[in-house]
Motif scaffolding. Structure first.
Motif, PDB file in Angstrom:
ATOM      1  N   TRP A 225      20.058 -72.181  57.056  1.00 10.86           N
ATOM      2  CA  TRP A 225      20.230 -71.016  56.196  1.00 10.86           C
ATOM      3  C   TRP A 225      20.290 -69.719  56.996  1.00 10.86           C
ATOM      4  CZ3 TRP A 225      16.038 -74.252  56.346  1.00 10.86           C
ATOM      5  CH2 TRP A 225      14.852 -73.731  56.867  1.00 10.86           C
ATOM      6  N   TYR A 226      20.708 -68.683  56.306  1.00 16.86           N
ATOM      7  CA  TYR A 226      20.844 -67.340  56.849  1.00 16.86           C
ATOM      8  C   TYR A 226      19.541 -66.902  57.536  1.00 16.86           C
ATOM      9  CZ  TYR A 226      21.319 -62.252  56.845  1.00 16.86           C
ATOM     10  OH  TYR A 226      21.343 -60.935  57.205  1.00 16.86           O
ATOM     11  N   ASN A 227      19.668 -66.418  58.765  1.00 22.64           N
ATOM     12  CA  ASN A 227      18.554 -65.895  59.570  1.00 22.64           C
ATOM     13  C   ASN A 227      17.417 -66.895  59.802  1.00 22.64           C
ATOM     14  OD1 ASN A 227      19.536 -63.466  60.473  1.00 22.64           O
ATOM     15  ND2 ASN A 227      18.646 -62.269  58.805  1.00 22.64           N
ATOM     16  N   GLN A 228      17.739 -68.151  59.759  1.00 24.65           N
ATOM     17  CA  GLN A 228      16.755 -69.209  60.006  1.00 24.65           C
ATOM     18  C   GLN A 228      16.069 -69.024  61.354  1.00 24.65           C
ATOM     19  OE1 GLN A 228      18.530 -73.048  59.573  1.00 24.65           O
ATOM     20  NE2 GLN A 228      16.722 -74.171  60.228  1.00 24.65           N
ATOM     21  N   TYR A 229      16.855 -68.664  62.382  1.00 25.51           N
ATOM     22  CA  TYR A 229      16.315 -68.492  63.732  1.00 25.51           C
ATOM     23  C   TYR A 229      15.623 -67.142  63.916  1.00 25.51           C
ATOM     24  CZ  TYR A 229      18.273 -72.791  65.595  1.00 25.51           C
ATOM     25  OH  TYR A 229      18.542 -74.112  65.850  1.00 25.51           O
ATOM     26  N   ARG A 230      15.685 -66.306  62.898  1.00 26.78           N
ATOM     27  CA  ARG A 230      15.024 -64.995  62.963  1.00 26.78           C
ATOM     28  C   ARG A 230      13.822 -64.930  62.017  1.00 26.78           C
ATOM     29  NH1 ARG A 230      20.637 -63.241  63.459  1.00 26.78           N
ATOM     30  NH2 ARG A 230      20.892 -62.384  65.552  1.00 26.78           N
ATOM     31  N   GLY A 231      13.345 -66.077  61.585  1.00 31.12           N
ATOM     32  CA  GLY A 231      12.125 -66.142  60.783  1.00 31.12           C
ATOM     33  C   GLY A 231      12.296 -66.173  59.285  1.00 31.12           C
ATOM     34  N   ALA A 232      13.532 -66.195  58.783  1.00 32.03           N
ATOM     35  CA  ALA A 232      13.729 -66.252  57.333  1.00 32.03           C
ATOM     36  C   ALA A 232      13.168 -67.551  56.772  1.00 32.03           C
ATOM     37  CB  ALA A 232      15.212 -66.127  56.985  1.00 32.03           C
ATOM     38  N   VAL A 233      12.585 -67.451  55.603  1.00 33.54           N
ATOM     39  CA  VAL A 233      12.015 -68.576  54.870  1.00 33.54           C
ATOM     40  C   VAL A 233      13.008 -68.998  53.795  1.00 33.54           C
ATOM     41  CG1 VAL A 233      10.154 -69.200  53.279  1.00 33.54           C
ATOM     42  CG2 VAL A 233       9.657 -67.787  55.275  1.00 33.54           C
ATOM     43  N   HIS A 234      13.164 -70.292  53.616  1.00 32.25           N
ATOM     44  CA  HIS A 234      14.067 -70.800  52.575  1.00 32.25           C
ATOM     45  C   HIS A 234      13.253 -71.461  51.464  1.00 32.25           C
ATOM     46  CE1 HIS A 234      17.121 -72.897  50.430  1.00 32.25           C
ATOM     47  NE2 HIS A 234      16.948 -74.062  51.020  1.00 32.25           N
ATOM     48  N   LEU A 235      13.450 -70.998  50.230  1.00 33.58           N
ATOM     49  CA  LEU A 235      12.820 -71.604  49.059  1.00 33.58           C
ATOM     50  C   LEU A 235      13.904 -72.235  48.200  1.00 33.58           C
ATOM     51  CD1 LEU A 235      10.252 -68.824  48.076  1.00 33.58           C
ATOM     52  CD2 LEU A 235       9.932 -70.791  49.600  1.00 33.58           C
ATOM     53  N   TYR A 236      13.603 -73.405  47.650  1.00 35.59           N
ATOM     54  CA  TYR A 236      14.590 -74.172  46.892  1.00 35.59           C
ATOM     55  C   TYR A 236      13.891 -75.026  45.839  1.00 35.59           C
ATOM     56  CZ  TYR A 236      13.030 -78.046  49.790  1.00 35.59           C
ATOM     57  OH  TYR A 236      12.253 -79.000  50.402  1.00 35.59           O
ATOM     58  N   GLY A 237      14.672 -75.738  45.070  1.00 37.28           N
ATOM     59  CA  GLY A 237      14.179 -76.680  44.068  1.00 37.28           C
ATOM     60  C   GLY A 237      15.089 -77.889  44.045  1.00 37.28           C
ATOM     61  N   HIS A 238      15.525 -78.282  42.865  1.00 39.97           N
ATOM     62  CA  HIS A 238      16.524 -79.309  42.593  1.00 39.97           C
ATOM     63  C   HIS A 238      16.090 -80.738  42.880  1.00 39.97           C
ATOM     64  CE1 HIS A 238      20.419 -81.017  41.767  1.00 39.97           C
ATOM     65  NE2 HIS A 238      20.497 -81.516  42.976  1.00 39.97           N
ATOM     66  N   VAL A 239      15.498 -81.008  44.019  1.00 38.37           N
ATOM     67  CA  VAL A 239      15.241 -82.392  44.423  1.00 38.37           C
ATOM     68  C   VAL A 239      13.926 -82.947  43.866  1.00 38.37           C
ATOM     69  CG1 VAL A 239      16.707 -82.353  46.461  1.00 38.37           C
ATOM     70  CG2 VAL A 239      14.319 -81.621  46.658  1.00 38.37           C
ATOM     71  N   HIS A 240      13.191 -82.143  43.106  1.00 40.07           N
ATOM     72  CA  HIS A 240      11.932 -82.564  42.485  1.00 40.07           C
ATOM     73  C   HIS A 240      11.041 -83.228  43.543  1.00 40.07           C
ATOM     74  CE1 HIS A 240      13.238 -81.940  38.144  1.00 40.07           C
ATOM     75  NE2 HIS A 240      14.299 -81.627  38.859  1.00 40.07           N
TER      76      HIS A 240
END
Length: 181
Positions: free
Chosen positions: A115-130
């Motif tokens: 995801w965007y800015n992954q290497y700069r510390g960005a956190v990714h939040l998601y759902g869908h997969v339960h």
């Protein structure tokens, strides 16, 4: 304060069995979700719903009218957003990047491998997969990436996850629970 949650599936009968949710029916599930939400969230808090809010818009609107906070929707595969439903949200998007204190947060209904800015510390939040085999496959991939030195700070904010307990959570809540980082 900013909160996050996904996959509430308001009035979706099959999701109770599918997720093994501890409710006898959709009425009990909705009552408990509203109770936990409103005991956590204040009227001026921001809540980011990362998709699959309600099975039927009419029932979703009934519940939205009871929920505290300023609501934002990241559209999920079950969200059929009409103009009437959209009026209950500050905005409706497929994907968003926001700042939450020191954290840049990349939000999508779906888990993103990189995801965007992954290497700069960005956190990714998601759902869908339960809490399905898809979730566990993504968790294995996360561990492979971490073992290779690839930053992989992400979290499934599906309401049915044990650390979510059917209530919106902050980034700090997710870190304290061990679900993030």
């Amino acid at each position: 304060m900013k909160y996050y949650i996904s996959d509430l599936h308001i009035y979706h009968e099959n999701v109770i069995r599918y997720d093994g949710r501890p409710f006898s029916d959709v009425e009990e599930m909705s009552i408990e979700i509203v109770r936990k939400w409103n005991s956590t969230v204040k009227s001026d808090d921001e809540i980011y719903i990362l998709g699959d809010f309600a099975w039927k818009n009419s029932k979703g609107i009934e519940v939205l009218e009871k929920l505290k906070g300023i609501k934002f929707l990241i559209r999920g595969n079950h969200d059929r957003v009409t103009e009437e439903l959209a009026n209950y949200f500050e905005w409706v998007r497929d994907y968003a990047v926001i700042q939450d204190g020191n954290f840049e947060v990349v939000m999508s209904h779906y888990p993103i491998a990189h995801w965007y800015n992954q290497y700069r510390g960005a956190v990714h939040l998601y759902g869908h997969v339960h809490n399905t085999k898809d979730y566990y496959a993504f968790e294995k991939y996360k561990q492979i990436c971490r073992d290779m030195g690839i930053p992989f700070n992400c979290c499934n904010v599906g309401c049915m996850m044990s650390y979510m307990d059917y209530a919106p959570k902050t980034i700090d809540d997710l870190i304290k629970s061990g679900a993030l980082y």
